[in-house]
Design a protein around this motif. Sequence first.
Motif, PDB file in Angstrom:
ATOM      1  N   ALA A 107      23.360 -85.348 125.631  1.00 46.18           N
ATOM      2  CA  ALA A 107      23.541 -85.326 127.086  1.00 46.18           C
ATOM      3  C   ALA A 107      22.769 -86.488 127.709  1.00 46.18           C
ATOM      4  CB  ALA A 107      23.074 -83.993 127.656  1.00 46.18           C
ATOM      5  N   THR A 111      24.547 -89.804 129.394  1.00 48.19           N
ATOM      6  CA  THR A 111      24.223 -90.096 130.789  1.00 48.19           C
ATOM      7  C   THR A 111      23.640 -91.494 130.915  1.00 48.19           C
ATOM      8  OG1 THR A 111      23.902 -87.753 131.211  1.00 48.19           O
ATOM      9  CG2 THR A 111      22.955 -89.287 132.811  1.00 48.19           C
ATOM     10  N   THR A 114      26.414 -93.904 130.676  1.00 48.42           N
ATOM     11  CA  THR A 114      27.226 -93.913 131.895  1.00 48.42           C
ATOM     12  C   THR A 114      26.533 -94.692 133.005  1.00 48.42           C
ATOM     13  OG1 THR A 114      28.199 -91.796 131.263  1.00 48.42           O
ATOM     14  CG2 THR A 114      28.415 -92.446 133.574  1.00 48.42           C
ATOM     15  N   ILE A 115      25.237 -94.489 133.167  1.00 50.60           N
ATOM     16  CA  ILE A 115      24.490 -95.239 134.180  1.00 50.60           C
ATOM     17  C   ILE A 115      24.594 -96.739 133.888  1.00 50.60           C
ATOM     18  CG2 ILE A 115      22.174 -95.735 135.082  1.00 50.60           C
ATOM     19  CD1 ILE A 115      21.594 -92.683 134.623  1.00 50.60           C
ATOM     20  N   THR A 141      28.738 -89.878 137.833  1.00 49.02           N
ATOM     21  CA  THR A 141      27.440 -90.170 137.214  1.00 49.02           C
ATOM     22  C   THR A 141      26.403 -89.137 137.656  1.00 49.02           C
ATOM     23  OG1 THR A 141      28.008 -92.517 137.176  1.00 49.02           O
ATOM     24  CG2 THR A 141      25.683 -91.955 136.923  1.00 49.02           C
ATOM     25  N   LEU A 144      26.817 -85.982 135.734  1.00 50.63           N
ATOM     26  CA  LEU A 144      26.244 -86.077 134.389  1.00 50.63           C
ATOM     27  C   LEU A 144      24.725 -85.902 134.429  1.00 50.63           C
ATOM     28  CD1 LEU A 144      28.326 -88.960 132.802  1.00 50.63           C
ATOM     29  CD2 LEU A 144      28.207 -86.603 132.006  1.00 50.63           C
ATOM     30  N   ILE A 145      24.091 -86.529 135.404  1.00 50.22           N
ATOM     31  CA  ILE A 145      22.637 -86.377 135.545  1.00 50.22           C
ATOM     32  C   ILE A 145      22.295 -84.908 135.810  1.00 50.22           C
ATOM     33  CG2 ILE A 145      20.645 -86.971 136.995  1.00 50.22           C
ATOM     34  CD1 ILE A 145      22.015 -89.770 137.347  1.00 50.22           C
ATOM     35  N   VAL A 148      22.476 -82.997 132.584  1.00 49.83           N
ATOM     36  CA  VAL A 148      21.279 -83.168 131.749  1.00 49.83           C
ATOM     37  C   VAL A 148      20.161 -82.274 132.259  1.00 49.83           C
ATOM     38  CG1 VAL A 148      19.449 -84.788 131.083  1.00 49.83           C
ATOM     39  CG2 VAL A 148      21.834 -85.494 130.971  1.00 49.83           C
TER      40      VAL A 148
END
Length: 184
Positions: A107, A111, A114-115, A141, A144-145, A148
Amino acid sequence: MPQGIGVVLVAIGIGLLAGCLLGTQPSVNGQLGRNVEHPLQASLISFASGTAILLILNIAIGEFPPAFTTSPRSLPWWIWFGGAIGVVLVTTSLIFVPRVGSLPWFAAVMTGQTIAAVVLDHYGLLGNPRAEASPLRLLGTALLIAGVLVIVHAKRLEFQRGQSNPVASPAADPSTPTQDDGNP
């Protein structure tokens, strides 16, 4: 060059399958890492096996030795560091996945990727076509954060309940051979 939605859907499907395969890599390498003296040794073995497979495939399709379409001297300096980035990912996976598990690790990795991808696309860095960091991309994004953070919270609850061992050891895994198996 814009692509049709069909190409995008095929790429996403193959990406999901490749991602599932990639998700097993730290566990496979972790088992290897438990049976060598240092994580860098396991990383070396992992990269050597991948290099051997790529060498065989390139020879099999008649594409060896590598032939550049551009003079190597004219390429940007950073182009030679893709393998080094892989070493960082594989080695840190070897260290952390046995301790925290695959889900929190991947995860965080996904992430982080992706960032980085949003920044690379937004500014057109490292040869990427420019694509604005639109509100929808930023929302994805952010989700996703948030994912996590939820996974980290779940892991914290597992530790508090004693359902998870924060430091995995070979003795905790019955399939891992030990030094003293009781045989003379």
